[in-house]
Design a protein around this motif. Structure first.
Motif, PDB file in Angstrom:
ATOM      1  N   ALA A  60       0.843  -1.206   0.000  1.00 42.86           N
ATOM      2  CA  ALA A  60       0.000   0.000   0.000  1.00 42.86           C
ATOM      3  C   ALA A  60       0.874   1.251   0.000  1.00 42.86           C
ATOM      4  O   ALA A  60       0.569   2.220  -0.699  1.00 42.86           O
ATOM      5  N   GLN A  63       2.134   1.790  -3.482  1.00 45.79           N
ATOM      6  CA  GLN A  63       1.037   2.196  -4.373  1.00 45.79           C
ATOM      7  C   GLN A  63       0.669   3.662  -4.136  1.00 45.79           C
ATOM      8  O   GLN A  63       0.417   4.403  -5.081  1.00 45.79           O
ATOM      9  N   PHE A  64       0.644   4.072  -2.861  1.00 42.24           N
ATOM     10  CA  PHE A  64       0.330   5.480  -2.564  1.00 42.24           C
ATOM     11  C   PHE A  64       1.411   6.392  -3.134  1.00 42.24           C
ATOM     12  O   PHE A  64       1.110   7.499  -3.571  1.00 42.24           O
ATOM     13  N   TRP A  66       3.145   6.228  -5.932  1.00 39.11           N
ATOM     14  CA  TRP A  66       2.964   6.668  -7.328  1.00 39.11           C
ATOM     15  C   TRP A  66       1.539   7.122  -7.603  1.00 39.11           C
ATOM     16  O   TRP A  66       1.304   8.018  -8.395  1.00 39.11           O
TER      17      TRP A  66
END
Lengths: 91, 464
Positions: A60, A63-64, A66
């Motif tokens: 997570a 993912q946050f 980019w």
């Protein structure tokens, strides 16, 4: 931690304003808006990454980085580039 | 500081209960020093404040038909005799045999999450004595030579909530018993393990009774208030389900319940009130989920379990009954019923395919003897779920994959997600997708399962 981030952002903004005045770079209201929105996204990204690391959610966190970081950089870049281009043309 | 109306010295109470100098267990790590009941009642934890995205409503978000509902015999449920009835004796025996064979095989194979150390953890249960009437080892006001504690229902609610939060409860709510409605959530027969338990009589008697010889328990009508509470389970173990390691998520909270219940019963005993507990290590007395919803701890979900705003499915729910007047809570709405209509992730991941995939909830219990009618929800064949759990020594994959279930929520994203779910169903599909994209939920990678033992976890496994 947020105290120091707030301090850095505040000092950074002040420095930016002084520098813009010094260089006589005019920044339009919507460029400020784009910049503030980009800065908000950047801070949101930092919070989510730190939060995810504390939650032991490494995927997570990446993912946050980019998902929010990329639009934040684009907006901040745009807020920088628009007045800079005008300044260069003028100058 | 606001003054309350207790006539017994609060400082004495606290001294008797051993609260004056320290909290207990893990609570002591961060517990404030409390000098009297006023301070206890004024703790922030006593307010039971709902998260900002949860709205109080007049009626629960799941429809209830009290006319259709009858008091239910606990022995029918899956965890009592229901499984054997549903499967038949031969299949029942086979299911348990397979479970034992699998446990041995996986220990020998060193299957991550089911190795000897995982099985040792899952087998580490330790219980405090538990009973309907409670330990009664604390002095009564008469024994102390003082009148009993008196307070308004609101003050009492704060008092009980503060006490229970200090002793490990995650949520504490209250509901009032009413003959035409909420009394129907009290079981007709209590949990008796593999046999039918004692009859639960709600009578005009002045005192409660636990008559094990004749097989009945008396709940006096004056005991009209239900304390419904939860104990949060750790994300890190719940997210490694269908393993012995994952099963411990449930076990350690049931262990805590056995301790907490006796503490609350003793607390109220010294205040001069009756507190009737669950005479079972697991569930007893009444429909916990129903009371939790009515008390405003959370909403009904596709799993027929309560989803709370803070932790989703990730808590155990328990209850007690008392004659201390308690201000009842109001149901809450934060979008769960609507979310469950479209998400269906639990149903898709359920290994035996037991969870309903219907979009709309229904009144139809589908003839299952272990299901109680009167609630419009997603009834499902629970014996398929329970048989899978027995054969695999645990499951709860549904608890792991639910996008609304995330106890450790330090990232701001979770608050935004919860606000969106509470306010509009428009983003529900996106939120379900984001849950997978962010890799939340089920850790099914063997390395990650085995890696649990290397995590540097905070107390209770909660990342606060």
């Amino acid at each position: 931690m947020w105290f120091f981030i707030g301090l850095i952002v505040g000092v950074g903004l002040l420095a930016l304003i002084f520098w813009l005045r010094n260089k006589q770079i005019a920044v339009k209201w919507y460029e400020w808006l784009v910049g503030i929105f980009g800065l908000g996204l950047l801070l949101f990204m930092i919070q989510n990454i730190i939060g995810s690391v504390r939650e032991v959610e490494p995927v997570a966190a990446w993912q946050f980085l980019w998902l929010i970081g990329l639009p934040a950089l684009i907006l901040l870049g745009l807020a920088w580039w628009l007045p800079w281009r005008r300044y260069r043309k003028k100058g | 500081m606001k003054k309350h109306h207790s006539t017994l010295s609060r400082r004495d109470f606290l001294k008797i209960l051993g609260l004056g100098s320290a909290g207990l267990g893990a609570a002591a790590v961060s517990a404030p020093v409390i000098h009297d009941l006023d301070e206890l009642m004024n703790l922030p934890e006593a307010a039971g404040k709902k998260p900002w995205y949860a709205r109080e409503v007049d009626k629960p978000t799941c429809e209830i038909d009290w006319g259709m509902m009858r008091r239910f015999d606990y022995s029918e449920v899956m965890w009592a005799t229901g499984l054997k009835k549903a499967l038949g004796p031969q299949e029942f025996e086979r299911v348990f045999r397979v479970g034992e064979q699998n446990r041995l095989k996986w220990i020998q194979e060193e299957k991550p999450g089911s190795t000897l150390k995982d099985v040792a953890m899952d087998s580490s249960d330790h219980w405090a004595p538990i009973s309907f009437l409670g330990p009664q080892t604390s002095p009564t006001p008469e024994e102390l030579g003082v009148p009993r504690y008196e307070g308004t229902p609101e003050e009492n609610a704060r008092l009980v909530r503060a006490f229970m939060r200090l002793h490990g409860a995650s949520h504490v709510g209250f509901a009032e018993l009413d003959a035409a409605t909420t009394e129907k959530l009290i079981y007709s027969y209590d949990n008796g393990g593999p046999v039918q338990g004692p009859r639960l009589d709600i009578t005009d008697d002045d005192q409660p009774e636990d008559n094990t010889e004749d097989g009945y328990r008396v709940i006096p009508k004056k005991a009209r208030w239900v304390i419904v509470y939860t104990m949060r389970m750790a994300d890190s173990t719940l997210e490694r389900p269908a393993t012995a390691l994952g099963s411990r998520s449930h076990g350690y909270m049931y262990n805590l319940k056995s301790l907490l219940q006796g503490q609350v019963q003793n607390f109220l005993h010294t205040l001069g009130y009756t507190c009737l507990g669950e005479a079972s290590r697991y569930n007893a007395l009444g429909a916990h989920v129903g009371f939790a919803i009515l008390a405003g701890l959370g909403e009904m979900s596709r799993l027929m379990h309560v989803i709370t705003p803070e932790y989703g499915l990730r808590q155990r729910v328990q209850m007690m009954i008392t004659d201390l007047p308690l201000a009842p809570g109001k149901p809450v709405d934060f979008g769960v019923m609507n979310f469950c209509r479209t998400c269906k992730k639990c149903a898709e991941f359920c290994p035996p395919g037991a969870i309903s995939k219907d979009t709309e909830p229904s009144w139809d219990t589908q003839g299952a003897p272990y299901a109680s009618p009167g609630v419009k929800t997603w009834f499902w064949p629970q014996h398929e779920c329970n048989a899978f759990i027995r054969m695999n020594n645990g499951c709860a994959i549904c608890y792991a994959v639910c996008p609304l279930s995330k106890g450790d929520s330090r990232a701001m994203y979770h608050d935004i997600q919860r606000w969106m779910v509470a306010n509009t169903p428009l983003f529900n599909s996106l939120i379900t997708g984001m849950h997978g994209f962010l890799d939340y939920g089920w850790r099914d990678n063997p390395k990650e399962i085995a890696g649990w033992w290397d995590l540097d976890l905070p107390p209770w496994g909660y990342v606060e």
